[in-house]
Design a protein around this motif. Structure first.
Motif, PDB file in Angstrom:
ATOM      1  N   VAL A 203       0.808  -1.219   0.000  1.00  0.00           N
ATOM      2  CA  VAL A 203       0.000   0.000   0.000  1.00  0.00           C
ATOM      3  C   VAL A 203       0.845   1.274   0.000  1.00  0.00           C
ATOM      4  CG1 VAL A 203      -1.990  -1.085   1.064  1.00  0.00           C
ATOM      5  CG2 VAL A 203      -0.251  -0.048   2.526  1.00  0.00           C
ATOM      6  N   LEU A 204       2.165   1.143  -0.001  1.00  0.00           N
ATOM      7  CA  LEU A 204       3.009   2.334  -0.062  1.00  0.00           C
ATOM      8  C   LEU A 204       3.094   2.813  -1.509  1.00  0.00           C
ATOM      9  CD1 LEU A 204       4.894   4.234   1.575  1.00  0.00           C
ATOM     10  CD2 LEU A 204       6.802   2.819   0.772  1.00  0.00           C
ATOM     11  N   ASP A 205       2.686   4.057  -1.745  1.00  0.00           N
ATOM     12  CA  ASP A 205       2.697   4.614  -3.099  1.00  0.00           C
ATOM     13  C   ASP A 205       3.981   5.357  -3.421  1.00  0.00           C
ATOM     14  OD1 ASP A 205      -0.106   3.982  -3.930  1.00  0.00           O
ATOM     15  OD2 ASP A 205      -0.582   5.239  -2.202  1.00  0.00           O
ATOM     16  N   GLU A 206       4.618   5.927  -2.403  1.00  0.00           N
ATOM     17  CA  GLU A 206       5.770   6.794  -2.667  1.00  0.00           C
ATOM     18  C   GLU A 206       6.706   6.791  -1.468  1.00  0.00           C
ATOM     19  OE1 GLU A 206       6.213  11.596  -2.958  1.00  0.00           O
ATOM     20  OE2 GLU A 206       4.799  10.684  -4.358  1.00  0.00           O
ATOM     21  N   LEU A 207       8.000   6.806  -1.735  1.00  0.00           N
ATOM     22  CA  LEU A 207       9.008   6.885  -0.683  1.00  0.00           C
ATOM     23  C   LEU A 207       9.865   8.121  -0.899  1.00  0.00           C
ATOM     24  CD1 LEU A 207      10.645   5.779   1.722  1.00  0.00           C
ATOM     25  CD2 LEU A 207      11.978   4.432   0.081  1.00  0.00           C
ATOM     26  N   CYS A 208       9.843   9.019   0.070  1.00  0.00           N
ATOM     27  CA  CYS A 208      10.731  10.180   0.077  1.00  0.00           C
ATOM     28  C   CYS A 208      11.872   9.827   1.022  1.00  0.00           C
ATOM     29  CB  CYS A 208       9.994  11.429   0.560  1.00  0.00           C
ATOM     30  SG  CYS A 208       8.599  11.908  -0.488  1.00  0.00           S
ATOM     31  N   LEU A 209      13.022   9.521   0.458  1.00  0.00           N
ATOM     32  CA  LEU A 209      14.159   9.037   1.242  1.00  0.00           C
ATOM     33  C   LEU A 209      15.297  10.046   1.188  1.00  0.00           C
ATOM     34  CD1 LEU A 209      15.629   6.810   2.859  1.00  0.00           C
ATOM     35  CD2 LEU A 209      16.371   5.863   0.664  1.00  0.00           C
ATOM     36  N   ARG A 222      17.096  -0.602   9.727  1.00  0.00           N
ATOM     37  CA  ARG A 222      16.912  -0.025   8.405  1.00  0.00           C
ATOM     38  C   ARG A 222      15.609   0.771   8.432  1.00  0.00           C
ATOM     39  NH1 ARG A 222      16.590  -5.379   5.243  1.00  0.00           N
ATOM     40  NH2 ARG A 222      15.795  -3.972   3.626  1.00  0.00           N
ATOM     41  N   ILE A 223      15.289   1.428   7.306  1.00  0.00           N
ATOM     42  CA  ILE A 223      14.089   2.256   7.286  1.00  0.00           C
ATOM     43  C   ILE A 223      12.815   1.421   7.337  1.00  0.00           C
ATOM     44  CG2 ILE A 223      15.226   4.151   6.078  1.00  0.00           C
ATOM     45  CD1 ILE A 223      13.606   3.276   3.561  1.00  0.00           C
ATOM     46  N   ALA A 224      12.882   0.139   6.912  1.00  0.00           N
ATOM     47  CA  ALA A 224      11.714  -0.741   6.950  1.00  0.00           C
ATOM     48  C   ALA A 224      12.124  -2.066   7.571  1.00  0.00           C
ATOM     49  CB  ALA A 224      11.149  -0.964   5.549  1.00  0.00           C
ATOM     50  N   GLY A 225      11.307  -2.546   8.518  1.00  0.00           N
ATOM     51  CA  GLY A 225      11.607  -3.803   9.193  1.00  0.00           C
ATOM     52  C   GLY A 225      10.535  -4.835   8.921  1.00  0.00           C
ATOM     53  N   GLY A 226      10.623  -5.929   9.663  1.00  0.00           N
ATOM     54  CA  GLY A 226       9.636  -6.992   9.507  1.00  0.00           C
ATOM     55  C   GLY A 226      10.084  -8.056   8.533  1.00  0.00           C
ATOM     56  N   PRO A 227       9.193  -8.999   8.228  1.00  0.00           N
ATOM     57  CA  PRO A 227       9.544 -10.114   7.334  1.00  0.00           C
ATOM     58  C   PRO A 227       9.878  -9.617   5.930  1.00  0.00           C
ATOM     59  CG  PRO A 227       7.484 -10.526   8.516  1.00  0.00           C
ATOM     60  CD  PRO A 227       7.820  -9.098   8.746  1.00  0.00           C
ATOM     61  N   SER A 228      10.721 -10.389   5.233  1.00  0.00           N
ATOM     62  CA  SER A 228      11.062 -10.063   3.854  1.00  0.00           C
ATOM     63  C   SER A 228       9.879 -10.325   2.934  1.00  0.00           C
ATOM     64  CB  SER A 228      12.248 -10.908   3.383  1.00  0.00           C
ATOM     65  OG  SER A 228      13.392 -10.641   4.153  1.00  0.00           O
ATOM     66  N   MET A 229       9.780  -9.536   1.865  1.00  0.00           N
ATOM     67  CA  MET A 229       8.760  -9.787   0.853  1.00  0.00           C
ATOM     68  C   MET A 229       9.177 -10.986   0.017  1.00  0.00           C
ATOM     69  SD  MET A 229       8.038  -5.866  -0.357  1.00  0.00           S
ATOM     70  CE  MET A 229       6.596  -6.318  -1.351  1.00  0.00           C
ATOM     71  N   ALA A 230       8.205 -11.687  -0.516  1.00  0.00           N
ATOM     72  CA  ALA A 230       8.512 -12.851  -1.357  1.00  0.00           C
ATOM     73  C   ALA A 230       9.299 -12.416  -2.587  1.00  0.00           C
ATOM     74  CB  ALA A 230       7.216 -13.548  -1.768  1.00  0.00           C
ATOM     75  N   VAL A 231       8.908 -11.286  -3.163  1.00  0.00           N
ATOM     76  CA  VAL A 231       9.589 -10.728  -4.329  1.00  0.00           C
ATOM     77  C   VAL A 231       9.757  -9.230  -4.099  1.00  0.00           C
ATOM     78  CG1 VAL A 231       9.480 -10.334  -6.819  1.00  0.00           C
ATOM     79  CG2 VAL A 231       8.544 -12.450  -5.853  1.00  0.00           C
ATOM     80  N   PRO A 232      10.968  -8.696  -4.204  1.00  0.00           N
ATOM     81  CA  PRO A 232      11.144  -7.254  -4.015  1.00  0.00           C
ATOM     82  C   PRO A 232      10.296  -6.467  -5.014  1.00  0.00           C
ATOM     83  CG  PRO A 232      13.261  -8.371  -4.050  1.00  0.00           C
ATOM     84  CD  PRO A 232      12.245  -9.380  -4.483  1.00  0.00           C
ATOM     85  N   GLU A 233       9.707  -5.380  -4.547  1.00  0.00           N
ATOM     86  CA  GLU A 233       8.862  -4.558  -5.408  1.00  0.00           C
ATOM     87  C   GLU A 233       9.666  -3.379  -5.946  1.00  0.00           C
ATOM     88  OE1 GLU A 233       4.464  -2.400  -5.422  1.00  0.00           O
ATOM     89  OE2 GLU A 233       5.364  -3.057  -3.535  1.00  0.00           O
ATOM     90  N   ARG A 234       9.517  -3.106  -7.230  1.00  0.00           N
ATOM     91  CA  ARG A 234      10.292  -2.056  -7.868  1.00  0.00           C
ATOM     92  C   ARG A 234       9.552  -0.718  -7.814  1.00  0.00           C
ATOM     93  NH1 ARG A 234      14.640  -1.821 -11.285  1.00  0.00           N
ATOM     94  NH2 ARG A 234      14.798   0.030 -12.603  1.00  0.00           N
ATOM     95  N   PHE A 235      10.276   0.342  -7.457  1.00  0.00           N
ATOM     96  CA  PHE A 235       9.784   1.709  -7.518  1.00  0.00           C
ATOM     97  C   PHE A 235      10.600   2.464  -8.557  1.00  0.00           C
ATOM     98  CE2 PHE A 235       7.401   0.490  -4.035  1.00  0.00           C
ATOM     99  CZ  PHE A 235       6.761   1.532  -3.371  1.00  0.00           C
ATOM    100  N   GLU A 236      10.024   3.529  -9.125  1.00  0.00           N
ATOM    101  CA  GLU A 236      10.764   4.313 -10.113  1.00  0.00           C
ATOM    102  C   GLU A 236      11.151   5.664  -9.537  1.00  0.00           C
ATOM    103  OE1 GLU A 236       8.287   4.757 -13.497  1.00  0.00           O
ATOM    104  OE2 GLU A 236       6.854   6.088 -12.509  1.00  0.00           O
TER     105      GLU A 236
END
Length: 254
Positions: A203-209, A222-236
């Motif tokens: 549900v994250l639409d945008e990351l301002c890092l 790190r900036i995000a914790g918890g279990p790993s995703m099954a497949v990393p999601e790509r952002f542009e």
């Protein structure tokens, strides 16, 4: 500050200057016609630390705090985990003249609401965040959260929002429940566990890092914790600003 991407006349080294808050607000404007939009604002060192000694301030900068204030200044609600509220000493957002006209034109309240996501409601309801907010603080939890803590939150003037069937809130339902209250320009400031939940739920639409030109070593989160995703999601990549070695990046879901 200068813009590195997309390339414009503001990329020129000779044009480096302090941007006004209005310019920053334009640069970080929420997209129109998208419904609820959840963006995260986080800072990380070069070696991946999201905090130092439990707080983000030591790895931040004055310009990073201006961006932080701008993102708050244009948001409907700031979504944050209870542990971050406790660690960072959250206070009620204040009305800022720099954003008053923009907020009024968009039909927003004078300041963003703070929406605290918590299962236990282990919060000090005597703090200014509950006793002195310009906009009522929201406590977002699950239907099975402790009844006595829900009653204490409501007695303190907080608005309790149910966004889950269990003790805790469910990420997708958090976004939906806030949007149903007219809060569609959403900003999360973490912490890492909450951000990880939003990422894993898709549900994250945008990351301002903000990439801080520091190294910290140690075992900071790190900036995000918890279990790993099954497949990393790509952002542009949407934009990159730079000042004094700090990179202010913005990535959007592809």
């Amino acid at each position: 500050m200068r813009r590195l991407f997309p390339v414009t006349d503001q990329t020129d080294e000779t044009a480096v200057r302090e941007w006004g808050l209005g310019e920053l607000a334009d640069a970080y404007a929420y997209p129109t016609g998208k419904g609820a939009w959840l963006r995260a604002n986080m800072v990380s060192t070069l070696d991946g630390a999201a905090q130092h000694d439990g707080r983000s301030q030591p790895i931040s900068s004055a310009t990073d705090m201006r961006v932080f204030g701008t993102l708050r200044g244009i948001a409907d609600a700031v979504v944050v985990g209870a542990e971050t509220v406790r660690q960072e000493g959250y206070r009620p957002p204040r009305a800022r003249e720099a954003f008053a006209e923009r907020r009024a034109a968009a039909g927003q309240a004078v300041a963003p609401a703070i929406a605290i996501v918590t299962a236990s409601l282990d919060l000090d309801f005597s703090l200014p965040l509950f006793a002195e907010p310009l906009v009522p603080t929201l406590v977002v939890t699950g239907a099975a959260a402790p009844a006595e803590r829900i009653a204490a939150a409501e007695k303190a003037g907080a608005v309790v929002v149910t966004a889950g069937d269990g003790a805790g809130a469910e990420p997708r339902r958090v976004v939906r429940a806030l949007a149903e209250r007219g809060l569609t320009r959403l900003l999360t400031e973490g912490g890492p566990r909450l951000l990880g939940q939003f990422v894993a739920a898709g549900v994250l639409d945008e990351l301002c890092l903000t990439v801080s030109p520091m190294v910290a070593a140690g075992d900071a989160q790190r900036i995000a914790g918890g279990p790993s995703m099954a497949v990393p999601e790509r952002f542009e990549l949407a934009s990159v600003l730079e000042e004094a070695g700090f990179l202010f990046t913005r990535y959007r879901r592809t």
